[in-house]
Write an enzyme that holds these catalytic residues in place. Sequence first.
Site, mmCIF file in Angstrom:
data_model
loop_
_atom_site.group_PDB
_atom_site.id
_atom_site.type_symbol
_atom_site.label_atom_id
_atom_site.label_comp_id
_atom_site.label_asym_id
_atom_site.label_seq_id
_atom_site.Cartn_x
_atom_site.Cartn_y
_atom_site.Cartn_z
ATOM 1 C CE LYS A 52 -3.877 -2.619 1.671
ATOM 2 N NZ LYS A 52 -5.033 -2.768 3.210
ATOM 3 C CD GLN A 96 -3.185 -4.556 6.829
ATOM 4 O OE1 GLN A 96 -3.985 -3.895 6.068
ATOM 5 N NE2 GLN A 96 -3.898 -5.554 5.916
ATOM 6 C CG ASP A 119 -9.418 -0.588 4.578
ATOM 7 O OD1 ASP A 119 -9.291 -0.684 3.703
ATOM 8 O OD2 ASP A 119 -9.318 -0.854 5.777
HETATM 9 N N1 GUN Z 1 -6.179 -7.046 6.160
HETATM 10 C C1 GUN Z 1 -6.986 -7.869 5.179
HETATM 11 N N2 GUN Z 1 -7.542 -7.435 3.833
HETATM 12 C C2 GUN Z 1 -7.445 -5.873 4.367
HETATM 13 C C3 GUN Z 1 -8.239 -4.785 3.407
HETATM 14 O O1 GUN Z 1 -8.129 -4.544 2.767
HETATM 15 N N3 GUN Z 1 -8.450 -3.746 4.949
HETATM 16 C C4 GUN Z 1 -7.555 -3.870 6.237
HETATM 17 N N4 GUN Z 1 -7.478 -2.526 6.954
HETATM 18 N N5 GUN Z 1 -6.966 -5.215 6.344
HETATM 19 C C5 GUN Z 1 -6.989 -5.970 5.639
#
Ligand code: GUN
Length: 291
Positions: A52, A96, A119
């Site tokens: 990211k 996350q 998100d």
């Molecule tokens: N863990 C797995 N996929 C995601 C996601 O798209 N966003 C976040 N914040 N955590 C994750």
Amino acid sequence: MQIIDGKATSAQIKKEIAEEVEQRLAKGLHRPHLAAILVGHDGGSETYVANKVKACEVCGFKSTLIRLEDSVSQDELLAHVEALNNDPDVDGFIVQLPLPRHIDEQAVIEAIDPAKDVDGFHPVNVGRQSVGLPCFHSATPAGIVELLRRYNIPTRGKNVVIVGRSNIVGKPLAAMLMQKGEQGDATVTVCHSATPDLASVTAKADILVAAMGRPGFITADMVADGATVIDVGTTRVPDASRKSGFRLSGDVDFEAVAPKCTAITPVPGGVGPMTIVSLMLNTLEAARRRD
Ligand code: GUN
């Protein structure tokens, strides 16, 4: 059979985003800024967050990574969330997942300002999405819908079967694909661990989405001839032949299923890169809203 190339598609979209960022800066508008909170040292989460941050660089965004130890208390974590909610320099942020067991994940999600929830996990965004209002869409479902759109795979009137009912993939994807409109209008079935005779349901899918996190679970007998198959699984499977000691495995037995399909996403290089690009698109949208 066509391979749906999420890596190439995401690279193209990142290029489009970077162009818009350049135009923003030329007009005197601010550079989009995404922040991420990473708790602990889970290998998968480390990789996701690093990707990211890398995507932010490619798109011309500013990024901030806040790393916290596994031992962080819920109150400390909530204080970081509150600080980001109130930071006028941050357009959007993510925490996350998964979080350590002593932390109430839902409480953390609900503490995020919905206007910065890029998100799309906050119940306000989930609820707005389910009634078709403007919102931040959950990144993985939004990435899947965009892949189908860019590959001219219609959803209108199609039988879509989603295996897996998670809050971040199965449920929001079902909501998006059943909405009225060009990228919706599908007849959606969501299957899960209590679905009897799963194969008889999946075999009726025009578009089959596997999102349960069980490597190789979808076998050829579960897929109709000519189906489109979207594989959301990314499980780390031990593999001594790899330097890393593991490989990423999808939920679909790719070798056996691919020959039956009209189109299929690979793992890696299918849905995964699209999830990240959806997060970038949400962050760009958050920046536009704050102009
Ligand atoms: N863990 C797995 N996929 C995601 C996601 O798209 N966003 C976040 N914040 N955590 C994750």
